[in-house]
Scaffold this motif. Structure first.
Motif, PDB file in Angstrom:
ATOM      1  N   PRO A 184     -50.721-175.208 -46.844  1.00 15.29           N
ATOM      2  CA  PRO A 184     -51.330-176.169 -45.917  1.00 15.29           C
ATOM      3  C   PRO A 184     -50.698-176.175 -44.529  1.00 15.29           C
ATOM      4  N   LEU A 185     -49.471-175.666 -44.398  1.00 13.52           N
ATOM      5  CA  LEU A 185     -48.845-175.606 -43.079  1.00 13.52           C
ATOM      6  C   LEU A 185     -49.566-174.618 -42.157  1.00 13.52           C
ATOM      7  N   LEU A 186     -50.136-173.578 -42.741  1.00 15.24           N
ATOM      8  CA  LEU A 186     -50.803-172.540 -41.952  1.00 15.24           C
ATOM      9  C   LEU A 186     -52.319-172.568 -42.091  1.00 15.24           C
ATOM     10  N   ALA A 187     -52.846-173.381 -43.000  1.00 17.84           N
ATOM     11  CA  ALA A 187     -54.287-173.397 -43.256  1.00 17.84           C
ATOM     12  C   ALA A 187     -55.061-173.754 -41.996  1.00 17.84           C
ATOM     13  N   GLY A 188     -56.116-173.000 -41.746  1.00 22.06           N
ATOM     14  CA  GLY A 188     -56.987-173.236 -40.605  1.00 22.06           C
ATOM     15  C   GLY A 188     -56.621-172.456 -39.370  1.00 22.06           C
ATOM     16  N   ILE A 189     -55.343-172.063 -39.231  1.00 27.05           N
ATOM     17  CA  ILE A 189     -54.867-171.392 -38.021  1.00 27.05           C
ATOM     18  C   ILE A 189     -55.211-169.905 -38.081  1.00 27.05           C
ATOM     19  N   LYS A 190     -55.574-169.359 -36.949  1.00 24.63           N
ATOM     20  CA  LYS A 190     -55.797-167.910 -36.854  1.00 24.63           C
ATOM     21  C   LYS A 190     -54.508-167.283 -36.333  1.00 24.63           C
ATOM     22  N   HIS A 191     -53.492-167.272 -37.200  1.00 21.34           N
ATOM     23  CA  HIS A 191     -52.187-166.752 -36.810  1.00 21.34           C
ATOM     24  C   HIS A 191     -52.182-165.232 -36.910  1.00 21.34           C
ATOM     25  N   LEU A 192     -51.110-164.616 -36.450  1.00 27.57           N
ATOM     26  CA  LEU A 192     -51.056-163.157 -36.362  1.00 27.57           C
ATOM     27  C   LEU A 192     -50.709-162.485 -37.681  1.00 27.57           C
ATOM     28  N   ASN A 193     -50.416-163.232 -38.716  1.00 26.46           N
ATOM     29  CA  ASN A 193     -50.107-162.633 -40.017  1.00 26.46           C
ATOM     30  C   ASN A 193     -51.406-162.422 -40.790  1.00 26.46           C
ATOM     31  N   ARG A 194     -52.032-161.278 -40.632  1.00 21.32           N
ATOM     32  CA  ARG A 194     -53.357-161.002 -41.187  1.00 21.32           C
ATOM     33  C   ARG A 194     -53.324-159.964 -42.300  1.00 21.32           C
ATOM     34  N   LEU A 195     -52.198-159.797 -42.987  1.00 20.91           N
ATOM     35  CA  LEU A 195     -52.117-158.776 -44.023  1.00 20.91           C
ATOM     36  C   LEU A 195     -53.074-159.054 -45.178  1.00 20.91           C
ATOM     37  N   GLU A 196     -53.310-160.332 -45.487  1.00 25.94           N
ATOM     38  CA  GLU A 196     -54.276-160.638 -46.536  1.00 25.94           C
ATOM     39  C   GLU A 196     -55.658-160.103 -46.167  1.00 25.94           C
ATOM     40  N   GLN A 197     -56.044-160.300 -44.912  1.00 30.18           N
ATOM     41  CA  GLN A 197     -57.359-159.823 -44.474  1.00 30.18           C
ATOM     42  C   GLN A 197     -57.409-158.295 -44.458  1.00 30.18           C
ATOM     43  N   VAL A 198     -56.292-157.648 -44.119  1.00 27.67           N
ATOM     44  CA  VAL A 198     -56.255-156.186 -44.159  1.00 27.67           C
ATOM     45  C   VAL A 198     -56.498-155.696 -45.583  1.00 27.67           C
ATOM     46  N   LEU A 199     -55.871-156.338 -46.546  1.00 31.72           N
ATOM     47  CA  LEU A 199     -56.073-155.945 -47.943  1.00 31.72           C
ATOM     48  C   LEU A 199     -57.504-156.231 -48.392  1.00 31.72           C
ATOM     49  N   ILE A 200     -58.036-157.375 -47.980  1.00 32.70           N
ATOM     50  CA  ILE A 200     -59.408-157.719 -48.350  1.00 32.70           C
ATOM     51  C   ILE A 200     -60.381-156.690 -47.783  1.00 32.70           C
ATOM     52  N   ARG A 201     -60.204-156.333 -46.508  1.00 33.31           N
ATOM     53  CA  ARG A 201     -61.099-155.364 -45.886  1.00 33.31           C
ATOM     54  C   ARG A 201     -60.957-153.993 -46.530  1.00 33.31           C
ATOM     55  N   THR A 202     -59.739-153.599 -46.840  1.00 32.61           N
ATOM     56  CA  THR A 202     -59.523-152.290 -47.464  1.00 32.61           C
ATOM     57  C   THR A 202     -60.226-152.210 -48.818  1.00 32.61           C
ATOM     58  N   ARG A 203     -60.117-153.266 -49.613  1.00 31.86           N
ATOM     59  CA  ARG A 203     -60.813-153.276 -50.903  1.00 31.86           C
ATOM     60  C   ARG A 203     -62.329-153.334 -50.708  1.00 31.86           C
ATOM     61  N   LEU A 204     -62.791-154.081 -49.707  1.00 26.34           N
ATOM     62  CA  LEU A 204     -64.228-154.171 -49.451  1.00 26.34           C
ATOM     63  C   LEU A 204     -64.795-152.813 -49.071  1.00 26.34           C
ATOM     64  N   GLU A 205     -64.066-152.044 -48.294  1.00 28.08           N
ATOM     65  CA  GLU A 205     -64.538-150.726 -47.872  1.00 28.08           C
ATOM     66  C   GLU A 205     -64.632-149.753 -49.033  1.00 28.08           C
ATOM     67  N   GLN A 206     -64.034-150.093 -50.151  1.00 25.96           N
ATOM     68  CA  GLN A 206     -64.137-149.274 -51.355  1.00 25.96           C
ATOM     69  C   GLN A 206     -65.283-149.723 -52.259  1.00 25.96           C
ATOM     70  N   THR A 207     -66.029-150.757 -51.816  1.00 27.80           N
ATOM     71  CA  THR A 207     -67.125-151.324 -52.610  1.00 27.80           C
ATOM     72  C   THR A 207     -68.454-150.935 -51.980  1.00 27.80           C
ATOM     73  N   ALA A 208     -69.285-150.239 -52.700  1.00 26.25           N
ATOM     74  CA  ALA A 208     -70.582-149.809 -52.171  1.00 26.25           C
ATOM     75  C   ALA A 208     -71.568-150.968 -52.148  1.00 26.25           C
ATOM     76  N   GLY A 209     -72.363-151.035 -51.086  1.00 26.08           N
ATOM     77  CA  GLY A 209     -73.487-151.958 -51.050  1.00 26.08           C
ATOM     78  C   GLY A 209     -73.184-153.360 -50.580  1.00 26.08           C
ATOM     79  N   ALA A 210     -71.940-153.645 -50.181  1.00 29.77           N
ATOM     80  CA  ALA A 210     -71.590-154.987 -49.705  1.00 29.77           C
ATOM     81  C   ALA A 210     -71.026-154.887 -48.298  1.00 29.77           C
ATOM     82  N   GLN A 211     -71.460-155.793 -47.429  1.00 29.51           N
ATOM     83  CA  GLN A 211     -70.977-155.806 -46.046  1.00 29.51           C
ATOM     84  C   GLN A 211     -69.837-156.805 -45.840  1.00 29.51           C
ATOM     85  N   GLU A 212     -69.750-157.806 -46.689  1.00 29.13           N
ATOM     86  CA  GLU A 212     -68.682-158.803 -46.601  1.00 29.13           C
ATOM     87  C   GLU A 212     -68.284-159.235 -48.006  1.00 29.13           C
TER      88      GLU A 212
END
Length: 266
Positions: free
Chosen positions: A134-162
């Motif tokens: 909750p200390l970081l929730a909502g903020i668009k801070h520079l620690n985006r490693l979770e999103q990098v992992l999410i995007r990397t896994r998404l790019e391995q999934t056929a047929g989905a854009q998000e």
């Protein structure tokens, strides 16, 4: 092109805390014909992030002037504003840091968003969950490693854009690079974002548009089953700005009532 503290520059010292620790935050705005969409929301978001992360107060007048000048110069595309705590301190300590560093850059608008807006997008469930903090929730801070992992896994999934992203409690939180809303009848829902996720400016705009609309908005903690039971799902960010969802895994959506209501104002 980059501007750093109002000057054309493309270099940061290796001691900068944005590089060392991801110690900073950012916002990404859409420029159209020299104007910044939802500028006041972006400025408020930056000021709130500075306060939450215990930065020295931002000089919002200077920042707004620089953002407007950049938009007038670049005319169209994407304006990204990064605020770093700068250099200083020892280890994790921020003692001795000077005024925050303002980094502005320009990029082209994502070319696929207009097509997705017409055709809609498909979602899949991400195997990567967001940590609750909750200390970081909502903020668009520079620690985006979770999103990098999410995007990397998404790019391995056929047929989905998000991807629909859950937090570690199993609740729907957001997509990789978008907020999410769903509708059942006249009831519209979006995650609370009290434990994780990014509170986007387009999300805020849509929440404001719900006042006086035919819809009743609810901020909720919901399981993925809520999306499967919905009549309609949309996703949004400052650049999309709002997209209809055709499918979430095997669930197909054909109703675009909420999307058509929001489209003229987004």
């Amino acid at each position: 092109m980059y501007w750093i503290n109002g000057e054309p520059r493309q270099q940061l010292p290796l001691t900068d805390r944005a590089i060392q620790f991801g110690d900073g935050f950012f916002t990404t705005a859409r420029i159209r014909t020299g104007r910044i969409d939802l500028l006041s929301y972006h400025l408020e978001r930056l000021a709130q992030s500075a306060a939450r992360l215990l930065f020295d107060p931002l000089d919002l007048a200077v920042l707004e002037r620089e953002m407007r000048q950049a938009a007038e110069q670049w005319r169209d595309g994407v304006l990204k504003v990064i605020i770093s705590r700068g250099s200083g301190g020892r280890g994790y300590s921020a003692a001795g840091c000077g005024m925050p560093l303002r980094i502005l850059s320009h990029g082209e608008a994502p070319p696929h968003y207009p097509l997705w807006r017409r055709q809609g997008v498909n979602l899949t469930l991400s195997p990567v969950a967001l940590a609750c903090n909750p200390l970081l929730a909502g903020i668009k801070h520079l620690n985006r490693l979770e999103q990098v992992l999410i995007r990397t896994r998404l790019e391995q999934t056929a047929g989905a854009q998000e991807a629909v992203v859950l937090d570690t409690r199993g609740y729907v939180t957001e997509c990789c690079a978008a907020n999410i809303f769903w509708r059942r009848g006249s009831e519209v829902y979006t995650p609370t974002l009290e434990q994780s996720g990014v509170a986007g400016v387009m999300r805020r705009h849509i929440i404001a548009l719900s006042t006086g609309s035919p819809f009743t908005l609810h901020l909720v903690d919901a399981l993925p089953a809520a999306l499967l039971a919905a009549d309609e799902v949309i996703i949004c960010n400052a650049l999309m700005p709002v997209l209809p969802v055709n499918r979430f895994d095997e669930r197909i959506y054909q109703d675009r009532t909420l999307f058509e209501y929001l489209r003229p104002s987004c």
